[in-house]
Design a protein around this motif. Structure first.
Motif, PDB file in Angstrom:
ATOM      1  N   GLN A  74      57.258 -31.376  37.979  1.00 33.38           N
ATOM      2  CA  GLN A  74      56.976 -30.246  37.083  1.00 33.38           C
ATOM      3  C   GLN A  74      55.554 -30.345  36.518  1.00 33.38           C
ATOM      4  O   GLN A  74      54.832 -29.351  36.455  1.00 33.38           O
ATOM      5  CB  GLN A  74      57.983 -30.201  35.941  1.00 33.38           C
ATOM      6  CG  GLN A  74      59.381 -29.836  36.349  1.00 33.38           C
ATOM      7  CD  GLN A  74      60.373 -30.002  35.199  1.00 33.38           C
ATOM      8  OE1 GLN A  74      59.997 -30.226  34.050  1.00 33.38           O
ATOM      9  NE2 GLN A  74      61.655 -29.887  35.526  1.00 33.38           N
ATOM     10  N   HIS A  75      55.172 -31.547  36.117  1.00 37.06           N
ATOM     11  CA  HIS A  75      53.831 -31.750  35.574  1.00 37.06           C
ATOM     12  C   HIS A  75      52.750 -31.588  36.644  1.00 37.06           C
ATOM     13  O   HIS A  75      51.646 -31.122  36.340  1.00 37.06           O
ATOM     14  CB  HIS A  75      53.725 -33.128  34.910  1.00 37.06           C
ATOM     15  CG  HIS A  75      54.216 -33.136  33.505  1.00 37.06           C
ATOM     16  ND1 HIS A  75      55.553 -33.109  33.193  1.00 37.06           N
ATOM     17  CD2 HIS A  75      53.549 -33.146  32.332  1.00 37.06           C
ATOM     18  CE1 HIS A  75      55.685 -33.116  31.885  1.00 37.06           C
ATOM     19  NE2 HIS A  75      54.490 -33.135  31.335  1.00 37.06           N
ATOM     20  N   ILE A  76      53.069 -31.948  37.866  1.00 38.50           N
ATOM     21  CA  ILE A  76      52.115 -31.743  38.962  1.00 38.50           C
ATOM     22  C   ILE A  76      51.839 -30.248  39.111  1.00 38.50           C
ATOM     23  O   ILE A  76      50.678 -29.833  39.232  1.00 38.50           O
ATOM     24  CB  ILE A  76      52.641 -32.354  40.286  1.00 38.50           C
ATOM     25  CG1 ILE A  76      52.576 -33.879  40.217  1.00 38.50           C
ATOM     26  CG2 ILE A  76      51.849 -31.822  41.482  1.00 38.50           C
ATOM     27  CD1 ILE A  76      53.277 -34.588  41.372  1.00 38.50           C
ATOM     28  N   GLU A  77      52.890 -29.441  39.070  1.00 38.09           N
ATOM     29  CA  GLU A  77      52.711 -27.986  39.185  1.00 38.09           C
ATOM     30  C   GLU A  77      51.935 -27.425  37.994  1.00 38.09           C
ATOM     31  O   GLU A  77      51.064 -26.571  38.158  1.00 38.09           O
ATOM     32  CB  GLU A  77      54.066 -27.283  39.328  1.00 38.09           C
ATOM     33  CG  GLU A  77      54.738 -27.562  40.657  1.00 38.09           C
ATOM     34  CD  GLU A  77      53.844 -27.248  41.849  1.00 38.09           C
ATOM     35  OE1 GLU A  77      53.245 -26.145  41.897  1.00 38.09           O
ATOM     36  OE2 GLU A  77      53.733 -28.098  42.745  1.00 38.09           O
ATOM     37  N   GLN A  78      52.249 -27.904  36.793  1.00 36.15           N
ATOM     38  CA  GLN A  78      51.511 -27.454  35.611  1.00 36.15           C
ATOM     39  C   GLN A  78      50.044 -27.846  35.711  1.00 36.15           C
ATOM     40  O   GLN A  78      49.159 -27.056  35.368  1.00 36.15           O
ATOM     41  CB  GLN A  78      52.127 -28.055  34.341  1.00 36.15           C
ATOM     42  CG  GLN A  78      53.465 -27.467  33.985  1.00 36.15           C
ATOM     43  CD  GLN A  78      54.116 -28.216  32.826  1.00 36.15           C
ATOM     44  OE1 GLN A  78      53.583 -29.180  32.297  1.00 36.15           O
ATOM     45  NE2 GLN A  78      55.300 -27.751  32.436  1.00 36.15           N
ATOM     46  N   GLN A 120      44.323 -29.294  25.631  1.00 41.36           N
ATOM     47  CA  GLN A 120      44.687 -30.424  24.771  1.00 41.36           C
ATOM     48  C   GLN A 120      46.201 -30.636  24.793  1.00 41.36           C
ATOM     49  O   GLN A 120      46.666 -31.772  24.885  1.00 41.36           O
ATOM     50  CB  GLN A 120      44.229 -30.192  23.331  1.00 41.36           C
ATOM     51  CG  GLN A 120      42.758 -30.390  23.118  1.00 41.36           C
ATOM     52  CD  GLN A 120      42.339 -30.056  21.702  1.00 41.36           C
ATOM     53  OE1 GLN A 120      42.858 -29.132  21.068  1.00 41.36           O
ATOM     54  NE2 GLN A 120      41.366 -30.789  21.191  1.00 41.36           N
ATOM     55  N   ASP A 121      46.954 -29.551  24.698  1.00 42.31           N
ATOM     56  CA  ASP A 121      48.420 -29.646  24.752  1.00 42.31           C
ATOM     57  C   ASP A 121      48.869 -30.253  26.075  1.00 42.31           C
ATOM     58  O   ASP A 121      49.757 -31.108  26.116  1.00 42.31           O
ATOM     59  CB  ASP A 121      49.063 -28.271  24.562  1.00 42.31           C
ATOM     60  CG  ASP A 121      48.897 -27.724  23.153  1.00 42.31           C
ATOM     61  OD1 ASP A 121      48.556 -28.504  22.229  1.00 42.31           O
ATOM     62  OD2 ASP A 121      49.107 -26.507  22.969  1.00 42.31           O
ATOM     63  N   HIS A 122      48.264 -29.815  27.164  1.00 34.06           N
ATOM     64  CA  HIS A 122      48.594 -30.342  28.490  1.00 34.06           C
ATOM     65  C   HIS A 122      48.259 -31.833  28.569  1.00 34.06           C
ATOM     66  O   HIS A 122      49.071 -32.625  29.061  1.00 34.06           O
ATOM     67  CB  HIS A 122      47.843 -29.560  29.566  1.00 34.06           C
ATOM     68  CG  HIS A 122      48.032 -30.083  30.950  1.00 34.06           C
ATOM     69  ND1 HIS A 122      49.242 -30.066  31.606  1.00 34.06           N
ATOM     70  CD2 HIS A 122      47.145 -30.668  31.801  1.00 34.06           C
ATOM     71  CE1 HIS A 122      49.098 -30.610  32.808  1.00 34.06           C
ATOM     72  NE2 HIS A 122      47.840 -30.979  32.943  1.00 34.06           N
ATOM     73  N   PHE A 123      47.087 -32.222  28.091  1.00 36.08           N
ATOM     74  CA  PHE A 123      46.683 -33.632  28.137  1.00 36.08           C
ATOM     75  C   PHE A 123      47.640 -34.510  27.323  1.00 36.08           C
ATOM     76  O   PHE A 123      47.959 -35.625  27.732  1.00 36.08           O
ATOM     77  CB  PHE A 123      45.246 -33.815  27.644  1.00 36.08           C
ATOM     78  CG  PHE A 123      44.206 -33.159  28.518  1.00 36.08           C
ATOM     79  CD1 PHE A 123      44.376 -33.031  29.889  1.00 36.08           C
ATOM     80  CD2 PHE A 123      43.032 -32.659  27.968  1.00 36.08           C
ATOM     81  CE1 PHE A 123      43.412 -32.436  30.697  1.00 36.08           C
ATOM     82  CE2 PHE A 123      42.057 -32.069  28.758  1.00 36.08           C
ATOM     83  CZ  PHE A 123      42.247 -31.958  30.128  1.00 36.08           C
TER      84      PHE A 123
END
Length: 146
Positions: A74-78, A120-123
């Motif tokens: 999921q994080h790879i796609e995001q 920032q939220d993603h990181f």
């Protein structure tokens, strides 16, 4: 520290010292894109590592690792989404003209702040995921950390 107040900046951001707004925005976009590329590589590496480690596991351990692998996917796609949007943003920023007034500059800075907040939220989410990966790896392997 400036006038008794401390200024907080993401550690990979360039300070705005003598630079115009557009060059600061371009520098940030370049840095973010590089960070997203590194995250992309790291997530694929973690996924591959956990898939290899999962082959010898059974029961609860296998289920927990499979769940983590799914979460990594999921994080790879995001991250791929953020890579695409950052590339678009980076290319768009390079075409921005210099502003002659504060109102024009504020429009660019507002858009930049919004984009910065999303990244920032993603990181932060990716950092939490890395901690989960390390915790699971330590828990389900023979590694002992003092």
């Amino acid at each position: 520290m400036k006038n008794g107040t401390q200024t907080f900046r993401m550690k990979y951001e360039q300070p705005n010292i003598g630079n115009n707004t557009i060059s600061v925005i371009e520098g940030n976009a370049h840095d973010w894109f590089q960070k997203l590329e590194i995250i992309d590589f790291e997530l694929l590496l973690y996924k591959s590592y956990l898939q290899d480690q999962n082959s010898g596991k059974v029961g609860c351990e296998k289920k927990a690792i499979n769940s983590l692998i799914s979460y990594i996917c999921q994080h790879i796609e995001q991250n791929k989404f953020h890579l695409r949007t950052c590339l678009y943003y980076k290319n768009r920023v390079s075409k921005i003209r210099e502003c002659d007034d504060m109102e024009c500059e504020q429009i660019y800075m507002d858009a930049h702040s919004l984009f910065k907040k999303r990244l920032q939220d993603h990181f932060i989410k990716v950092k939490r995921l890395k901690h989960q990966i390390i915790a699971k790896t330590v828990a389900y392997s023979g590694i002992k950390i003092d």
